[in-house]
Design a protein around this motif. Structure first.
Motif, PDB file in Angstrom:
ATOM      1  N   LEU A  13       0.854  -1.203   0.000  1.00 39.09           N
ATOM      2  CA  LEU A  13       0.000   0.000   0.000  1.00 39.09           C
ATOM      3  C   LEU A  13       0.885   1.247   0.000  1.00 39.09           C
ATOM      4  CD1 LEU A  13      -3.100  -0.471   2.330  1.00 39.09           C
ATOM      5  CD2 LEU A  13      -2.842  -0.959  -0.083  1.00 39.09           C
ATOM      6  N   VAL A  67     -15.054   2.366  -0.784  1.00 35.56           N
ATOM      7  CA  VAL A  67     -14.412   3.530  -1.402  1.00 35.56           C
ATOM      8  C   VAL A  67     -14.968   3.685  -2.814  1.00 35.56           C
ATOM      9  CG1 VAL A  67     -12.214   4.507  -2.197  1.00 35.56           C
ATOM     10  CG2 VAL A  67     -12.294   3.189  -0.070  1.00 35.56           C
ATOM     11  N   LYS A  76      -6.355   8.242   5.871  1.00 31.94           N
ATOM     12  CA  LYS A  76      -5.581   8.665   4.695  1.00 31.94           C
ATOM     13  C   LYS A  76      -6.395   9.315   3.572  1.00 31.94           C
ATOM     14  CE  LYS A  76      -1.492   6.840   5.894  1.00 31.94           C
ATOM     15  NZ  LYS A  76      -0.660   7.722   6.654  1.00 31.94           N
ATOM     16  N   LEU A  77      -7.672   8.957   3.451  1.00 32.05           N
ATOM     17  CA  LEU A  77      -8.397   9.449   2.273  1.00 32.05           C
ATOM     18  C   LEU A  77      -8.698  10.946   2.367  1.00 32.05           C
ATOM     19  CD1 LEU A  77     -10.877   6.547   1.432  1.00 32.05           C
ATOM     20  CD2 LEU A  77      -8.758   7.187   0.288  1.00 32.05           C
ATOM     21  N   TYR A 111      -7.405  -2.568   7.198  1.00 36.10           N
ATOM     22  CA  TYR A 111      -7.229  -1.234   6.606  1.00 36.10           C
ATOM     23  C   TYR A 111      -8.397  -0.266   6.790  1.00 36.10           C
ATOM     24  CZ  TYR A 111      -3.329  -3.636   4.386  1.00 36.10           C
ATOM     25  OH  TYR A 111      -2.191  -4.363   4.163  1.00 36.10           O
ATOM     26  N   GLY A 132     -14.155   7.975   0.952  1.00 38.62           N
ATOM     27  CA  GLY A 132     -14.346   6.863   1.900  1.00 38.62           C
ATOM     28  C   GLY A 132     -15.745   6.906   2.478  1.00 38.62           C
ATOM     29  N   LEU A 178      -7.565   3.725   6.079  1.00 41.84           N
ATOM     30  CA  LEU A 178      -8.120   4.501   4.957  1.00 41.84           C
ATOM     31  C   LEU A 178      -8.942   5.682   5.461  1.00 41.84           C
ATOM     32  CD1 LEU A 178      -8.886   2.489   1.784  1.00 41.84           C
ATOM     33  CD2 LEU A 178      -6.763   3.044   2.861  1.00 41.84           C
ATOM     34  N   HIS A 179      -9.558   5.519   6.630  1.00 43.24           N
ATOM     35  CA  HIS A 179     -10.285   6.648   7.225  1.00 43.24           C
ATOM     36  C   HIS A 179      -9.310   7.797   7.484  1.00 43.24           C
ATOM     37  CE1 HIS A 179     -11.894   8.883  10.725  1.00 43.24           C
ATOM     38  NE2 HIS A 179     -13.018   8.785  10.064  1.00 43.24           N
ATOM     39  N   ILE A 233      -2.740   1.276  -4.251  1.00 37.02           N
ATOM     40  CA  ILE A 233      -4.068   1.833  -4.577  1.00 37.02           C
ATOM     41  C   ILE A 233      -3.994   2.632  -5.882  1.00 37.02           C
ATOM     42  CG2 ILE A 233      -5.889   3.439  -3.827  1.00 37.02           C
ATOM     43  CD1 ILE A 233      -5.485   2.411  -1.001  1.00 37.02           C
ATOM     44  N   VAL A 240     -13.282  -2.330   1.775  1.00 40.38           N
ATOM     45  CA  VAL A 240     -12.072  -2.383   2.598  1.00 40.38           C
ATOM     46  C   VAL A 240     -12.382  -3.250   3.809  1.00 40.38           C
ATOM     47  CG1 VAL A 240     -10.374  -1.025   3.873  1.00 40.38           C
ATOM     48  CG2 VAL A 240     -11.581  -0.005   1.929  1.00 40.38           C
TER      49      VAL A 240
END
Ligand code: NAP
Length: 300
Positions: free
Chosen positions: A46, A92, A75-76, A68, A105, A72-73, A51, A64
């Motif tokens: 990753l 996503v 990072k997005l 993760y 997300g 992702l919460h 991605i 997801v």
């Protein structure tokens, strides 16, 4: 209209997943062309741009799973209100404007959980005392469902957690929701050891959001026989686990006479339908749920 949907599930390790079968059934039912793949990537992959590669190869959206959802919460660039509340992303989708891609997300576990409940259980939830075991991603989704999806917010929720620090964090998130909605739900947080017969005797709905009892540890149970014997025999019991289809907790609750006892398969199907509708922008059809359930029962 997209001519071919490229969808999938991101997680690691993925092992066996029912999601490809659910989404291939949905593609078939809607007559849409496409595929749903497993993206089993390590954290290193990753970090090295997995991605971005998925997007380059034309992925329209993806689910997801562990481990993760929280990453992702964090990072997005953009999150829906549902993802913000739950603090985790399980779906996503991408928005392409002027050759620029934004990944958004979302979280469909809350609606999935609420829709999976029998209408009698939804009524009990609005009026009674709910007890939630565990405080991870699914517990947050269940709490959010009890507040935001329920016809009226649950009156009283007791959260049973083993880690006091995590319990305090969740209590703070709950306080934010209360401010947002001006609800009067009472939230008690107790430790697993402090859970006693008095707490259990007043419970109207019990939801297991821990993995205790999940395959391969199928002999484990988050509540002991002694604790189940103290549970209100009229309580509705929901175990989010769907493998095995009947956990030890469910067996004990059945034997205790609890009128409604269900596993997490309904939630799994409804969260998937919600994700599919997010990607395709199609409205959900009433018969999808049963058609998917029949297919899953052929393999479970
Ligand atoms: P998670 O984020 O890892 O949270 C698990 C929670 O359970 C944490 O609060 C953890 O406590 C607690 N826990 C773990 N082992 C425990 C034990 N031995 N005793 C007491 N508490 C324990 O996991 P999750 O995503 O919430 O998933 C939980 C379960 O729900 C899994 O079985 C998963 O398959 C199921 N699930 C089902 C659906 C569905 O669609 N049906 C959707 C999501 C999840 P600590 O934080 O202290 O470790």
């Amino acid at each position: 209209m997209t001519s071919r949907y490229f969808l999938g599930l991101l997680g690691h390790p993925l092992g066996h997943s029912y999601s490809p079968m659910i989404h291939h059934t949905l593609l078939e039912l809607t007559g849409l062309k496409g595929e749903y793949k497993l993206f089993d990537y390590t954290l290193k992959q990753l970090e090295e741009g997995a991605i971005a590669s998925m997007l380059m190869s034309g992925v329209h959206g993806f689910n997801v799973t562990i481990p993760y959802k929280v990453l992702l919460h964090e990072k997005l660039q953009a999150l829906t209100p549902a993802a913000k509340r739950v603090g985790a992303v399980n779906t996503v989708f991408r928005v392409d404007v002027d050759n620029e891609i934004t990944l958004i997300g979302h979280n469909t576990d809350s609606t999935g959980f609420y829709k999976s409940l029998a209408s009698q259980t939804q009524d009990v939830l609005a009026e009674g005392h709910a007890m939630v075991l565990g405080g991870g991603g699914s517990a947050r989704a269940v709490l959010a469902a009890m507040i935001f999806e329920s016809k009226t917010p649950a009156q009283h929720i007791t959260l049973v957690m083993r880690d006091p620090e995590k319990a305090a964090t969740l209590k703070m998130a709950f306080a934010e929701w209360v401010k947002e909605t001006q609800i009067s739900t009472r939230l008690d947080v107790i430790s697993t050891e402090a859970l006693d017969a008095e707490d259990l005797s007043s419970v109207n709905i019990l939801v297991n959001c821990t993995p205790v009892g999940m395959h391969p540890n199928t002999n484990a149970t988050p509540l002991s026989l002694r604790q189940i014997e103290a549970l209100n025999p009229h309580a509705h019991v929901v175990d989010l686990i769907y493998n095995p289809s009947e956990t030890v907790l469910m067996k004990l609750a059945h034997a205790h006479g609890c009128p409604i006892v269900k596993n997490g398969l309904g939630m799994l199907i409804y969260q998937a339908i919600e994700a599919f509708c997010t990607w395709t922008k199609l409205p959900a059809e009433e018969d999808w749920y049963n058609l998917i359930k029949v297919r899953l029962h052929e393999i479970i």
